[in-house]
Design an enzyme around this catalytic site. Sequence first.
Site, mmCIF file in Angstrom:
data_model
loop_
_atom_site.group_PDB
_atom_site.id
_atom_site.type_symbol
_atom_site.label_atom_id
_atom_site.label_comp_id
_atom_site.label_asym_id
_atom_site.label_seq_id
_atom_site.Cartn_x
_atom_site.Cartn_y
_atom_site.Cartn_z
ATOM 1 N N SER A 52 0.780 -1.237 0.000
ATOM 2 C CA SER A 52 0.000 0.000 0.000
ATOM 3 C C SER A 52 0.814 1.291 0.000
ATOM 4 C CB SER A 52 -0.958 0.020 1.198
ATOM 5 O OG SER A 52 -0.238 0.047 2.413
ATOM 6 N N LYS A 90 -5.911 4.495 8.411
ATOM 7 C CA LYS A 90 -4.802 5.274 7.851
ATOM 8 C C LYS A 90 -5.088 6.773 7.879
ATOM 9 C CE LYS A 90 -2.800 1.596 5.114
ATOM 10 N NZ LYS A 90 -2.248 1.163 3.816
#
EC number: 3.4.21.53
Length: 363
Positions: free
Chosen positions: A257, A302
Amino acid sequence: MPRRTATMLASTLMLIALLCAGVFIPVPYSEMSPGPTVNTLGDHDGEPVLQIAGRKTYATSGHLNMTTVRVTSADYRMNLVEAVYGWLAHDNKVVPHDTLYPDGKTEEQSTQENAEEFSQSQESAKVAALKELDVPVKSWVIVSTVVKSSPAEGKLHAGDVIKAVDGTAVKEPADVAKLVTKHKAGQDVRFTIVPAKEQAAAEKEKRTPTKTQDVTITTTTSDDTGEKRAIVGISAGTDHTFPFTIDIKLADVGGPSAGLMFALGIYDKLTPGSLTGGRFVAGTGTIDDQGKVGPIGGIEMKTVGARAKGARYFLTPADNCAAAAKDTPEGLTLIKVDTIEDALGALEDLRSGDTADLPKCRR
């Protein structure tokens, strides 16, 4: 003993028993929480995250932070009390254990898979950044993995370069599967390869590989539950040669990611001026060799982690926008990106102060 006292005592004992049961009763859930966030333009553990040699680099400013998610380990067994607490906590997320560790994966298997994905994301980030800068990158198709006890075991090896299958030139990994599945199970397939050792020696000596060999493998039937197909038991990937050295130094991180943020960090260091204009930008997203940005897991964690660190803008994969926009941390602007070009365009708008037309995420 008075009835009221007895009732209160019984209720107290019952509550204690329930709490004790909650502590010892395991539940099939795992927990996700915001993990560390690291500036790809800065240092981590005393050394630069991005290290480039053999090419002119430029001073940078601001932040291009990659973000992570912290998860409970595969062998950790959450109890009922922890699960309830996690469900009630705003910054944590409780999910079914199989969501994070499908097919009964062990901690070791998951760690290895994450490490491989992280390594591949670094390679793709380099390729995407250099392509955006029109810097040529040499690429070729390789044997990425060989399945144990498959027909290919002992005949093909990880790192072998696949030049052709049955005499047909291979240009991308998908070509290998297409050519193999033209056969029926039990038929032979001929691979023309450059052995991994020869390829490594050629790269070290900066020459074109000269030794090729043909390897014949008898196909077998796939284990897929759907339509059966012929396979040899390998997965194909891509390897690259870069015109200068790009090292990414970041330990204890896994998964794909961080690809987008690594690519932007590399681009920033190789171009004059500052991509962020000194602003604090964070983000996430996988990236492929063509600069396409893909979705990731744990987007809500996140964004929370990024805002807590000080981010004001968050580059968000288009496919994650709806989920991220449901509960955006106060003070954080989510910017929708589908490619590295989208991200570069958004950063240009931020530098110029023209934020009205930013492609913001919406529910």
